[in-house]
Design a protein around this motif. Structure first.
Motif, PDB file in Angstrom:
ATOM      1  N   GLY A  98       0.646  -1.331  -0.042  1.00  0.00           N
ATOM      2  CA  GLY A  98       0.036   0.087  -0.183  1.00  0.00           C
ATOM      3  C   GLY A  98       0.977   1.267   0.083  1.00  0.00           C
ATOM      4  O   GLY A  98       0.237   2.259  -0.232  1.00  0.00           O
ATOM      5  N   ARG A  99       2.094   1.215   0.195  1.00  0.00           N
ATOM      6  CA  ARG A  99       3.080   2.224   0.181  1.00  0.00           C
ATOM      7  C   ARG A  99       3.913   2.102  -1.193  1.00  0.00           C
ATOM      8  O   ARG A  99       4.079   0.996  -1.713  1.00  0.00           O
ATOM      9  N   CYS A 100       4.183   3.470  -1.552  1.00  0.00           N
ATOM     10  CA  CYS A 100       4.813   3.494  -3.068  1.00  0.00           C
ATOM     11  C   CYS A 100       5.871   4.497  -2.776  1.00  0.00           C
ATOM     12  O   CYS A 100       5.595   5.642  -2.455  1.00  0.00           O
ATOM     13  N   VAL A 101       7.104   4.475  -3.427  1.00  0.00           N
ATOM     14  CA  VAL A 101       8.106   5.515  -3.215  1.00  0.00           C
ATOM     15  C   VAL A 101       8.904   5.442  -4.527  1.00  0.00           C
ATOM     16  O   VAL A 101       8.708   4.518  -5.290  1.00  0.00           O
ATOM     17  N   LEU A 102       9.462   6.740  -4.853  1.00  0.00           N
ATOM     18  CA  LEU A 102      10.146   6.968  -5.948  1.00  0.00           C
ATOM     19  C   LEU A 102      11.559   7.325  -5.603  1.00  0.00           C
ATOM     20  O   LEU A 102      11.900   8.123  -4.506  1.00  0.00           O
ATOM     21  N   PRO A 103      12.630   7.061  -6.285  1.00  0.00           N
ATOM     22  CA  PRO A 103      14.164   7.999  -6.117  1.00  0.00           C
ATOM     23  C   PRO A 103      13.771   9.423  -5.961  1.00  0.00           C
ATOM     24  O   PRO A 103      13.176   9.997  -7.009  1.00  0.00           O
ATOM     25  N   TRP A 104      14.310   9.939  -4.987  1.00  0.00           N
ATOM     26  CA  TRP A 104      14.172  11.415  -4.803  1.00  0.00           C
ATOM     27  C   TRP A 104      15.546  12.017  -4.080  1.00  0.00           C
ATOM     28  O   TRP A 104      15.626  11.496  -2.902  1.00  0.00           O
ATOM     29  N   GLY A 105      16.163  12.979  -4.731  1.00  0.00           N
ATOM     30  CA  GLY A 105      17.365  13.434  -4.014  1.00  0.00           C
ATOM     31  C   GLY A 105      18.419  12.480  -3.893  1.00  0.00           C
ATOM     32  O   GLY A 105      18.684  11.465  -4.851  1.00  0.00           O
ATOM     33  N   GLY A 106      18.811  12.243  -2.725  1.00  0.00           N
ATOM     34  CA  GLY A 106      19.732  11.181  -2.343  1.00  0.00           C
ATOM     35  C   GLY A 106      19.304   9.750  -1.747  1.00  0.00           C
ATOM     36  O   GLY A 106      19.807   8.952  -1.502  1.00  0.00           O
ATOM     37  N   GLY A 107      17.500   9.967  -1.580  1.00  0.00           N
ATOM     38  CA  GLY A 107      17.045   8.724  -1.271  1.00  0.00           C
ATOM     39  C   GLY A 107      15.921   8.552  -1.651  1.00  0.00           C
ATOM     40  O   GLY A 107      15.685   8.550  -2.991  1.00  0.00           O
ATOM     41  N   ILE A 114       5.453  13.507  -3.257  1.00  0.00           N
ATOM     42  CA  ILE A 114       5.765  14.110  -4.381  1.00  0.00           C
ATOM     43  C   ILE A 114       4.645  14.775  -5.188  1.00  0.00           C
ATOM     44  O   ILE A 114       4.924  15.957  -5.688  1.00  0.00           O
ATOM     45  N   VAL A 115       3.603  14.606  -5.028  1.00  0.00           N
ATOM     46  CA  VAL A 115       2.443  14.941  -5.784  1.00  0.00           C
ATOM     47  C   VAL A 115       1.977  16.380  -4.907  1.00  0.00           C
ATOM     48  O   VAL A 115       1.773  17.498  -5.341  1.00  0.00           O
ATOM     49  N   LEU A 116       2.354  16.082  -3.770  1.00  0.00           N
ATOM     50  CA  LEU A 116       2.070  17.430  -2.618  1.00  0.00           C
ATOM     51  C   LEU A 116       3.280  18.437  -2.800  1.00  0.00           C
ATOM     52  O   LEU A 116       2.842  19.662  -2.816  1.00  0.00           O
ATOM     53  N   ILE A 117       4.541  18.066  -3.141  1.00  0.00           N
ATOM     54  CA  ILE A 117       5.303  18.997  -3.455  1.00  0.00           C
ATOM     55  C   ILE A 117       5.336  19.648  -4.779  1.00  0.00           C
ATOM     56  O   ILE A 117       5.521  20.809  -4.790  1.00  0.00           O
ATOM     57  N   ALA A 118       4.859  18.821  -5.720  1.00  0.00           N
ATOM     58  CA  ALA A 118       4.489  19.638  -6.895  1.00  0.00           C
ATOM     59  C   ALA A 118       3.279  20.589  -6.765  1.00  0.00           C
ATOM     60  O   ALA A 118       3.262  21.840  -7.524  1.00  0.00           O
ATOM     61  N   ASN A 119       2.464  20.289  -5.945  1.00  0.00           N
ATOM     62  CA  ASN A 119       1.320  21.394  -5.649  1.00  0.00           C
ATOM     63  C   ASN A 119       2.150  22.470  -4.819  1.00  0.00           C
ATOM     64  O   ASN A 119       1.735  23.721  -5.433  1.00  0.00           O
ATOM     65  N   GLY A 120       2.728  22.392  -3.865  1.00  0.00           N
ATOM     66  CA  GLY A 120       3.427  23.266  -3.136  1.00  0.00           C
ATOM     67  C   GLY A 120       4.270  24.293  -4.059  1.00  0.00           C
ATOM     68  O   GLY A 120       4.361  25.514  -3.904  1.00  0.00           O
ATOM     69  N   ALA A 121       5.060  23.637  -4.777  1.00  0.00           N
ATOM     70  CA  ALA A 121       5.982  24.305  -5.915  1.00  0.00           C
ATOM     71  C   ALA A 121       5.236  25.152  -6.715  1.00  0.00           C
ATOM     72  O   ALA A 121       5.647  26.386  -7.022  1.00  0.00           O
ATOM     73  N   SER A 122       4.019  24.694  -7.306  1.00  0.00           N
ATOM     74  CA  SER A 122       3.268  25.373  -8.182  1.00  0.00           C
ATOM     75  C   SER A 122       2.670  26.719  -7.622  1.00  0.00           C
ATOM     76  O   SER A 122       2.546  27.702  -8.125  1.00  0.00           O
ATOM     77  N   PHE A 123       2.419  26.695  -6.438  1.00  0.00           N
ATOM     78  CA  PHE A 123       1.496  27.575  -5.347  1.00  0.00           C
ATOM     79  C   PHE A 123       2.828  28.539  -5.228  1.00  0.00           C
ATOM     80  O   PHE A 123       2.482  29.672  -5.342  1.00  0.00           O
ATOM     81  N   ALA A 124       4.051  27.974  -5.237  1.00  0.00           N
ATOM     82  CA  ALA A 124       5.021  29.220  -5.021  1.00  0.00           C
ATOM     83  C   ALA A 124       5.114  29.967  -6.325  1.00  0.00           C
ATOM     84  O   ALA A 124       5.331  31.318  -5.919  1.00  0.00           O
ATOM     85  N   VAL A 125       5.233  29.449  -7.484  1.00  0.00           N
ATOM     86  CA  VAL A 125       5.151  30.148  -8.612  1.00  0.00           C
ATOM     87  C   VAL A 125       4.243  31.152  -8.842  1.00  0.00           C
ATOM     88  O   VAL A 125       4.112  32.313  -9.277  1.00  0.00           O
ATOM     89  N   MET A 126       2.868  30.837  -8.431  1.00  0.00           N
ATOM     90  CA  MET A 126       1.608  31.655  -8.448  1.00  0.00           C
ATOM     91  C   MET A 126       1.998  32.735  -7.438  1.00  0.00           C
ATOM     92  O   MET A 126       1.490  33.934  -7.929  1.00  0.00           O
ATOM     93  N   THR A 127       2.639  32.576  -6.410  1.00  0.00           N
ATOM     94  CA  THR A 127       2.824  33.616  -5.405  1.00  0.00           C
ATOM     95  C   THR A 127       3.627  34.845  -6.090  1.00  0.00           C
ATOM     96  O   THR A 127       3.302  36.078  -6.248  1.00  0.00           O
ATOM     97  N   ALA A 128       4.843  34.257  -6.985  1.00  0.00           N
ATOM     98  CA  ALA A 128       5.640  35.305  -7.523  1.00  0.00           C
ATOM     99  C   ALA A 128       4.918  35.967  -8.671  1.00  0.00           C
ATOM    100  O   ALA A 128       5.033  37.236  -8.949  1.00  0.00           O
TER     101      ALA A 128
END
Length: 548
Positions: A98-107, A114-128
């Motif tokens: 039920g868990r699923c991971v992808l290589p990311w950075g050094g781990g 990762i999906v939530l990071i994509a959302n957070g980064a998108s909102f940061a760009v919107m802020t700018a």
């Protein structure tokens, strides 16, 4: 009392009438109570208003806010592995943990994170975007071009989804999702910023203003009726967005059902969804009438004037307390609601194994109830003359209950977004209350925005509504990545939603906020007009002396 001042509009010098307080209003302050009216602006035509509605009909979020996320999460999950079984295992096996991971950075990192990071980064760009160029849209025709460019970028990102045909392209899918999501968020903000000016220039609003200027109606009656006109346009446009949601999903079934076994059916569906938006959205750019703002101040740049305006406005917090209180509280509320929606979507996608077909059925349930509820809420408000804030408060209650329900899923698997029926119930409840929520929150912002500074304050509103969610996704992804349980994020979201709602309910006085905004806007435009007039006189004097 009224005062006439010349002000540059970018086309010609027109007259802005700052209507002040009449004796029968029983107010001693001589500050203006209602927005100034520029009679040089064209009255809204039927074609223009319908093209405005149709744009939102196509810009309904099915593609960039729904299917793109599902496709991205699906490809990422297919590319990942089960950490309990090690690299090379599949997250989609029947025996997976039920868990699923992808290589990311050094781990490694969980796919949900990762999906939530994509959302957070998108909102940061919107802020700018919203802070740097949002306010600049108040000058000249810049806002019109901003909406067009943002729309074209979103269309291009959606059509490019045809290239997402294998799990190895999950990184490209993430990039296209973020591009589409950012540009989609920008279209919502710059589209919404248009509606206060449209509402001020309908024939009904013009007639109301003339009756007020003649002393036939009091300021209270004028404010109530003008508010209802804003609500009318906001609610009808939201209804059209939901109608477009229904039509788009219905069209998509024509591909999803006969092509269920085709590996590229999801790509075809995204292209069809986007084509519908192009077909109905292009008319706004054809029939929109020019209502340019003042010229960009001499020596200013479109990339810097926004920050300067925001700084000036922030220093005026004491002059616009209710406007900024609402913006701050809505920042938290939108963060909580947007991240809650993303988290529920992640759980829903896992439950239905990323099925576009099941998501389409669920989306239809939400779209039908959204359309009915928006019209129903508007009927109740219009019939009983209920204020915007009271209607908004009703929708806030359900906003709080959604993450509260998700919290139950921490302690039991019987409830709390663990069952198929709960996702059906969520989409129905979301449709019944959250569609009106968006309409009333937008109208609240229009009520509290200084006239003439619509893009500036709707840019800040966009910062609250879309770009606010830099906090929620990053906090939630850290929680999920540590615990491995999606449901552990709901308590934080519940606390965000309830605290923000309480501030709005008890800390925002719309009537006082509206009048303070009108006064501030009139003063700022008056100072700009006097400066322009003074510069003109100075240049004329210099020219005259040179002739002599």
């Amino acid at each position: 009392m009224s005062e006439s001042l010349p002000i540059a509009t970018g086309r010609s010098t027109s007259v802005i009438v700052f209507s002040g307080v009449r004796k029968d209003d029983a107010v001693t302050d001589d500050a203006p109570l209602v927005a100034s009216q520029n009679y040089d602006e064209p009255i809204v035509t039927r074609k223009e208003l319908w093209s405005y509605y149709l744009y939102y009909n196509g810009d309904n979020g099915v593609g960039p806010n729904g299917y793109s996320l599902t496709l991205f999460q699906s490809l990422a999950t297919a590319a990942g592995y089960d950490p309990a079984r090690g690299p090379g295992s599949s997250c989609l096996d029947a025996n997976a943990s039920g868990r699923c991971v992808l290589p990311w950075g050094g781990g490694t990192k969980a796919v949900s994170s990762i999906v939530l990071i994509a959302n957070g980064a998108s909102f940061a760009v919107m802020t700018a975007i919203f802070t740097t160029i949002g306010s600049a849209a108040d000058y000249g025709t810049f806002g019109r071009w901003l909406l067009l460019v943002a729309t074209l970028i979103c269309w291009a990102a959606q059509f490019a989804s045809m290239s997402l045909t294998s799990a190895g392209r999950w990184g490209l899918s993430m990039g296209l999702y973020m591009t589409g999501f950012v540009s989609y968020g920008a279209t919502l903000v710059f589209y919404a910023a248009v509606f206060p000016r449209l509402a001020r220039n309908t024939q009904h609003s013009r007639d109301l203003r003339e009756r007020y200027d003649r002393g036939e109606i009091s300021v209270e009656v004028y404010e109530r009726e003008e508010s209802l006109e804003k609500n009318r346009i906001s609610n009808i446009s939201t209804t059209h967005s939901n109608i477009g949601y229904i039509v788009t999903l219905g069209l998509n079934l024509s591909l999803l059902l006969p092509l269920q076994g085709n590996p590229r059916v999801n790509n075809y569906v995204l292209v069809l969804t986007n084509s519908y938006w192009v077909l109905v959205g292009i008319w706004w750019f054809i029939y929109q009438q020019p209502r340019p703002g003042p010229k960009l101040p001499k020596g200013e740049s479109y990339l810097t004037v926004g920050w300067k305006q925001i700084w000036i406005a922030l220093k005026q917090f004491k002059r616009l307390p209710y406007t900024f209180t609402y913006l701050f509280a809505f920042f938290l509320l939108a963060d909580g609601l947007n991240t809650t929606g993303t988290l529920v979507s992640i759980c829903q996608n896992d439950k239905f194994t990323f099925s576009f077909l099941q998501n389409t059925y669920l989306g239809l349930a939400q779209a039908v109830t959204s359309t009915a509820s928006t019209l129903g809420f508007w009927y109740i408000q219009r019939y009983w003359k209920v204020s915007t804030k009271k209607m908004f408060v009703v929708t806030n209650i359900v906003t709080i209950l959604i993450p509260l329900w998700g919290m139950i899923g921490i302690w039991t698997n019987k409830f709390g977004f663990h069952n198929v029926w709960e996702f059906w119930a969520y989409n129905v409840v979301f449709g019944l209350f959250q569609a009106p929520y968006y309409a009333f929150s937008q109208t609240m912002m229009a009520e509290l925005s200084p006239p003439g500074f619509d893009n500036m304050f709707f840019g800040l509103f966009g910062l609250s509504n879309r770009a606010s969610s830099m906090i929620g996704p990053n906090v939630i992804q850290a929680i999920i990545n540590k615990s491995g349980n999606n449901w552990d994020g709901f308590p934080f979201l519940f606390s965000l939603c309830i605290s923000a709602s309480l501030v709005i309910w008890f800390g925002v006085d719309v009537q006082k906020g509206r009048r303070a905004a009108v006064q501030w806007g009139a003063e700022q435009r008056g100072m700009a007009a006097r400066d322009a007039h003074s510069n003109t006189v100075d240049r004329a004097s210099v020219a005259s002396s040179q002739k002599r």
